[in-house]
Design an enzyme around this catalytic site. Structure first.
Site, PDB file in Angstrom:
ATOM      1  N   GLU A 165       0.993  -1.217  -0.144  1.00 55.17           N
ATOM      2  CA  GLU A 165       0.065   0.162  -0.101  1.00 55.17           C
ATOM      3  C   GLU A 165       0.762   1.177   0.012  1.00 55.17           C
ATOM      4  O   GLU A 165       0.800   2.278   0.890  1.00 55.17           O
ATOM      5  CB  GLU A 165      -1.061   0.079   1.048  1.00 55.17           C
ATOM      6  CG  GLU A 165      -2.109  -1.203   1.076  1.00 55.17           C
ATOM      7  CD  GLU A 165      -3.187  -0.915   1.961  1.00 55.17           C
ATOM      8  OE1 GLU A 165      -3.364   0.136   2.737  1.00 55.17           O
ATOM      9  OE2 GLU A 165      -4.262  -1.747   1.927  1.00 55.17           O
ATOM     10  N   GLU A 371      -5.108  -8.410   0.228  1.00 51.33           N
ATOM     11  CA  GLU A 371      -6.085  -8.290   1.398  1.00 51.33           C
ATOM     12  C   GLU A 371      -7.344  -8.095   0.809  1.00 51.33           C
ATOM     13  O   GLU A 371      -7.814  -7.588  -0.405  1.00 51.33           O
ATOM     14  CB  GLU A 371      -5.516  -7.036   1.981  1.00 51.33           C
ATOM     15  CG  GLU A 371      -4.095  -7.083   2.546  1.00 51.33           C
ATOM     16  CD  GLU A 371      -3.761  -6.037   3.423  1.00 51.33           C
ATOM     17  OE1 GLU A 371      -4.654  -5.170   4.057  1.00 51.33           O
ATOM     18  OE2 GLU A 371      -2.461  -5.825   3.678  1.00 51.33           O
TER      19      GLU A 371
HETATM   20  C1  BG6 Z   1      -4.519  -2.411   4.907  1.00 46.65           C
HETATM   21  C2  BG6 Z   1      -3.167  -2.776   5.393  1.00 46.65           C
HETATM   22  O1  BG6 Z   1      -4.593  -1.003   4.755  1.00 46.65           O
HETATM   23  O2  BG6 Z   1      -5.537  -2.904   5.701  1.00 46.65           O
HETATM   24  C3  BG6 Z   1      -3.108  -3.709   6.721  1.00 46.65           C
HETATM   25  O3  BG6 Z   1      -2.276  -3.194   4.443  1.00 46.65           O
HETATM   26  C4  BG6 Z   1      -4.356  -3.153   7.576  1.00 46.65           C
HETATM   27  O4  BG6 Z   1      -1.943  -3.451   7.665  1.00 46.65           O
HETATM   28  C5  BG6 Z   1      -5.691  -3.621   6.859  1.00 46.65           C
HETATM   29  O5  BG6 Z   1      -4.608  -3.860   8.859  1.00 46.65           O
HETATM   30  C6  BG6 Z   1      -6.845  -3.305   7.668  1.00 46.65           C
HETATM   31  O6  BG6 Z   1      -7.066  -1.949   8.114  1.00 46.65           O
HETATM   32  P1  BG6 Z   1      -7.361  -1.595   9.587  1.00 46.65           P
HETATM   33  O7  BG6 Z   1      -6.894  -0.073   9.612  1.00 46.65           O
HETATM   34  O8  BG6 Z   1      -8.425  -2.043   9.819  1.00 46.65           O
HETATM   35  O9  BG6 Z   1      -6.178  -2.504  10.234  1.00 46.65           O
END
Ligand code: BG6
Length: 472
Positions: A165, A371
């Site tokens: 990201e 993700e």
């Molecule tokens: C992404 C990241 O932005 O989203 C992760 O790569 C992150 O590191 C995931 O944990 C979920 O976001 P959040 O803010 O709910 O942890």
């Protein structure tokens, strides 16, 4: 497009899930690990420190065994730069190398491919002191770190991701605790985009090095891509959506794949006197990256309308999934057609399909979802269960859309939802859980740290066993 018959998932489809070092490992300052920016930041009030997390550093065997039980074909994890190089450069920490050797070997023991993210939000604190990504030398620091990883792990790791990201580091760095701005900086936007430029060059050089050192390995970027919708069919809203798409999404993939700046982004930077400086060789390096695939994180789409502000100024801060206002460029709009999670993120499986279609039509490279997932409050019952039917429903809807995209002739290699196991969120603590495996701890009470299989664990196991043909 409505398909009467859906094409099956490819036989070698990589089912698995993701984590990142600073959110899952814990053991943040032991066995020679140096602090990263995450270890020195002030965590948001009411949320856990990042010192123990899910304690995967001590429990990786148990965790990988559970992943194997689910049938994982791949495990995406990141390597902590300051565990390998405590100062960011210089001395290598043998215990750090040993840990990742053990983790990789443990995965391979069960036939799980390691998919390694080289950098996930955790700049060594020692390098922040030396100017972080704003220092031109950061390119060499990163390439050196890449070389150490390729030398030590390249005999077994076939899939690599460069920077997780990068678009979020650039757009919402303060929220995830990563932005370093030197004292006395007078043009913050230029500084941020200069840092971004150094990351882009570093990423390109790391990809080139990977191809040189590990000819059989594959490497790709891992931005957070969310297709941006116009709030209405007003022509001005479409222009705003194009602006946001370019600034949030296409800059990063145009660069990784074609090695050139997106023209809309360049024009936005010109407007602010924020164009990054190129050094001799940069243009060539950027063109020589040639990623083998695209990894991308998807949580939801973004919707914007035209910004009525005429004066161009800095965007108001949001988080990874919210587009606030960037005056004169776009203004975030709450999409009334979508529901939201308990943490306020919109849910849009159909937008996932549109995002996959759009990425593929622009870049024509195989893609892996690195993700995707639902952050929610989970409850452990007295008999050790977690009934997370809401997560199953979210994942089911999104996996269905991968199959739709495959039927649209989008080349999909794999799916790694966030997250394999509960871990600490970027800014909302451990209470915002994403995992298939529940970790018995609270925000400040570490309890037993024991692992429990959630209902989604059993469901995902069946999905993998049937190669996605049974999503019930
Ligand atoms: C992404 C990241 O932005 O989203 C992760 O790569 C992150 O590191 C995931 O944990 C979920 O976001 P959040 O803010 O709910 O942890």
């Amino acid at each position: 497009m409505y398909h009467k018959t859906l094409k099956p998932f490819p036989a070698n489809f990589l089912w698995g899930a993701s984590t990142s070092a600073y959110q899952v490992e814990g053991a943040n300052l032991i066995d020679g690990k140096g602090p990263s920016c995450q270890d020195v930041k002030k965590v948001p009030e009411g949320t856990s420190e990042l010192d123990v997390c899910a304690d995967q550093y001590h429990r990786y065997k148990e965790d990988v065994k559970l992943m194997a039980e689910m049938g994982f074909k791949v495990y995406r994890f990141s390597i902590s730069w300051s565990r390998i190089l405590p100062e960011g450069t210089g001395e290598v920490n043998p215990k750090g190398i040993q840990y990742y050797n053990n983790l990789i070997d443990e995965c391979l023991k069960y036939g799980i491919e390691p998919l390694v993210t080289m950098f996930h939000f955790d700049m060594p604190a020692a390098l922040d002191k030396r100017g972080s990504w704003g220092n031109r030398e950061s390119i060499d620091w990163f390439v050196n770190f890449a070389k150490v990883m390729f030398e030590n792990f390249g005999d077994r790791v076939k899939y690599w991701l460069t920077i997780n990201e990068q678009n979020m580091l650039t757009l919402v760095g303060p929220v995830i605790g990563t932005l370093y701005i030197p004292e006395g900086c007078t043009n913050k936007l230029k500084e941020i985009y200069q840092q971004n430029h150094h990351m882009l060059v570093a990423q390109a050089k790391a990809m080139e090095l990977c191809h040189k050192m590990l000819p059989n390995a594959k490497i790709g970027p891992a931005p957070n891509i969310a297709l941006v919708y116009p709030a209405s069919c007003r022509p001005e809203d479409t222009t705003a959506a194009q602006n946001c798409n370019a600034i949030r999404n296409w800059l990063y993939l145009d660069m990784a794949v074609y090695g050139r700046y997106n023209n809309l982004v360049w024009s936005y930077l010109e407007e602010h006197d924020a164009c990054p400086e190129f050094e001799p060789g940069d243009a060539e390096s950027l063109k020589n990256a040639h990623p083998d695939f695209i990894g991308f994180n998807y949580y939801n789409t973004v919707t914007v309308e035209a910004s009525t502000q005429t004066e161009l100024k800095e965007a108001t801060p949001g988080d990874q999934q919210s587009a606030n206002e960037m005056a004169g460029v776009y203004k975030g709009f709450r999409n009334p057609n979508l529901t939201v999670t308990e943490f306020g993120w919109e849910i849009d499986p159909q937008g996932f399909r549109s995002t996959m279609r759009e990425i593929y039509s622009r870049y024509h490279l195989p893609m892996i979802v690195t993700e995707n997932g639902l952050g929610a409050y989970d409850t452990l019952t007295e008999d050790g269960k977690v009934h997370d039917d809401y997560r199953i429903e979210y994942l089911r809807q999104h996996i269905k859309m991968i199959q739709e995209a495959i039927t649209d002739n989008v080349e999909m290699m794999g799916y790694c939802p966030w997250s394999a196991i509960d871990l600490v969120s970027t800014h909302e603590g451990i209470r915002k859980r994403y995992g298939f495996i529940y970790v018995d701890r609270d925000e400040f009470d570490l309890k037993t740290l024991n692992r429990y299989r959630k209902d989604s664990f059993h469901w995902y196991k069946k999905v993998i066993a049937t190669n996605g043909s049974n999503l019930d």
